[in-house]
Write a protein that holds these residues in place. Sequence first.
Motif, PDB file in Angstrom:
ATOM      1  N   SER A  40     -21.256 -29.333   6.813  1.00  9.84           N
ATOM      2  CA  SER A  40     -22.287 -30.334   7.072  1.00  9.84           C
ATOM      3  C   SER A  40     -23.615 -29.745   6.626  1.00  9.84           C
ATOM      4  O   SER A  40     -24.004 -28.670   7.092  1.00  9.84           O
ATOM      5  CB  SER A  40     -22.323 -30.673   8.560  1.00  9.84           C
ATOM      6  OG  SER A  40     -23.373 -31.566   8.820  1.00  9.84           O
ATOM      7  N   ILE A  41     -24.304 -30.434   5.719  1.00  7.93           N
ATOM      8  CA  ILE A  41     -25.552 -29.930   5.160  1.00  7.93           C
ATOM      9  C   ILE A  41     -26.673 -30.870   5.575  1.00  7.93           C
ATOM     10  O   ILE A  41     -26.767 -31.999   5.086  1.00  7.93           O
ATOM     11  CB  ILE A  41     -25.446 -29.815   3.619  1.00  7.93           C
ATOM     12  CG1 ILE A  41     -24.269 -28.890   3.266  1.00  7.93           C
ATOM     13  CG2 ILE A  41     -26.751 -29.322   3.023  1.00  7.93           C
ATOM     14  CD1 ILE A  41     -23.922 -28.867   1.800  1.00  7.93           C
ATOM     15  N   SER A  42     -27.538 -30.399   6.478  1.00  7.24           N
ATOM     16  CA  SER A  42     -28.567 -31.271   7.044  1.00  7.24           C
ATOM     17  C   SER A  42     -29.617 -31.702   6.030  1.00  7.24           C
ATOM     18  O   SER A  42     -30.238 -32.745   6.193  1.00  7.24           O
ATOM     19  CB  SER A  42     -29.239 -30.595   8.244  1.00  7.24           C
ATOM     20  OG  SER A  42     -29.936 -29.432   7.851  1.00  7.24           O
ATOM     21  N   ASN A  43     -29.817 -30.931   4.969  1.00 13.13           N
ATOM     22  CA  ASN A  43     -30.821 -31.280   3.960  1.00 13.13           C
ATOM     23  C   ASN A  43     -30.165 -31.569   2.604  1.00 13.13           C
ATOM     24  O   ASN A  43     -30.717 -31.258   1.559  1.00 13.13           O
ATOM     25  CB  ASN A  43     -31.876 -30.180   3.836  1.00 13.13           C
ATOM     26  CG  ASN A  43     -31.294 -28.852   3.407  1.00 13.13           C
ATOM     27  OD1 ASN A  43     -30.087 -28.696   3.285  1.00 13.13           O
ATOM     28  ND2 ASN A  43     -32.163 -27.886   3.178  1.00 13.13           N
ATOM     29  N   ALA A  44     -28.991 -32.151   2.642  1.00 11.14           N
ATOM     30  CA  ALA A  44     -28.226 -32.420   1.419  1.00 11.14           C
ATOM     31  C   ALA A  44     -28.900 -33.486   0.562  1.00 11.14           C
ATOM     32  O   ALA A  44     -29.427 -34.469   1.074  1.00 11.14           O
ATOM     33  CB  ALA A  44     -26.821 -32.874   1.778  1.00 11.14           C
ATOM     34  N   PRO A  45     -28.872 -33.300  -0.761  1.00  9.33           N
ATOM     35  CA  PRO A  45     -29.346 -34.358  -1.654  1.00  9.33           C
ATOM     36  C   PRO A  45     -28.343 -35.505  -1.660  1.00  9.33           C
ATOM     37  O   PRO A  45     -27.217 -35.360  -1.176  1.00  9.33           O
ATOM     38  CB  PRO A  45     -29.398 -33.659  -3.022  1.00  9.33           C
ATOM     39  CG  PRO A  45     -28.441 -32.512  -2.912  1.00  9.33           C
ATOM     40  CD  PRO A  45     -28.437 -32.105  -1.468  1.00  9.33           C
ATOM     41  N   GLY A  88     -34.399 -20.766   9.501  1.00  5.84           N
ATOM     42  CA  GLY A  88     -35.701 -21.418   9.426  1.00  5.84           C
ATOM     43  C   GLY A  88     -35.603 -22.916   9.264  1.00  5.84           C
ATOM     44  O   GLY A  88     -34.559 -23.460   8.933  1.00  5.84           O
ATOM     45  N   SER A  89     -36.720 -23.581   9.482  1.00  6.47           N
ATOM     46  CA  SER A  89     -36.713 -25.043   9.461  1.00  6.47           C
ATOM     47  C   SER A  89     -36.966 -25.635   8.087  1.00  6.47           C
ATOM     48  O   SER A  89     -36.599 -26.776   7.837  1.00  6.47           O
ATOM     49  CB  SER A  89     -37.760 -25.569  10.450  1.00  6.47           C
ATOM     50  OG  SER A  89     -39.041 -25.108  10.064  1.00  6.47           O
TER      51      SER A  89
END
Length: 192
Positions: A40-45, A88-89
Motif C-alpha cells: 500500500s503506497i500512500s503517495n502513489a501516482p 518522514g511525512s
Amino acid sequence: MYRAAAVLVLLNFIGACASAPSSPSSGPAFSSLALCSGVSISNAPATDGARRIVGYDPQATVKGATLWRAPVEACVSSGYGPRRGGAGSFHHGVDLYTGRPAPIFAGGDGVVAAVESLRGYGKTVLIRHGRGVETRYAHLSAYAPGLKRGKRISMGEYIGRTGDTGNATAVHLHYEILVDGRHHNPLTVGQR
C-alpha cells in the motif's frame, strides 16, 4: 560495457514487483513503470488496473537536460510527496524497489558532484547535469569502481548498486531530481 548492460536492462524492464523478493512476472517493456504489488503506497501516482503509472514517459527534459525518470530496473515502492508513516511525512524523491542489489545507471549526462555517505541517505551519488539540474541516488550498497567527484559521466553509465544503507528498510534506490536546489517529482518533472 556497463552502458551496453544499461541498455539491455532497460529494454528488458519488467514493470511489476512484490514488496518482498519473489519471482518476476511478465510485464511491459521499459516504456512503462508500475507500483510494487502487495504494497500500500500512500503517495502513489495515478495507475491503471495493472498498477502501471498513467502517462509515464521514461525520459524527461529539464532545462535542456535529458534525464531518465527511473534509472534502475525496479518498481515504485514510494512516490513523491506527502506520505503516512515511514521515513518522514514528505518524500523528496521516488523509491525504486529492486529486492536485491541491482545496477544503477546515471540518469543523464553530467559530472559527478559527490560520492559520499550522508545521514539518512546512506551511500549517495550526486550528479550535476548543468543549468542547475542535479540527480541524487541514495541507499546504495556499492559504488562503481573508479566513481569519484569530478568524473564526467554519460547517461546510462553504471554508477553503483541499490542497497539499504542509511534509513532504508529494504533494498531500493531513492532517486531525486533537483532544479536550482529544489526537489521535483521524478515521475512528472518536465511534463507539459
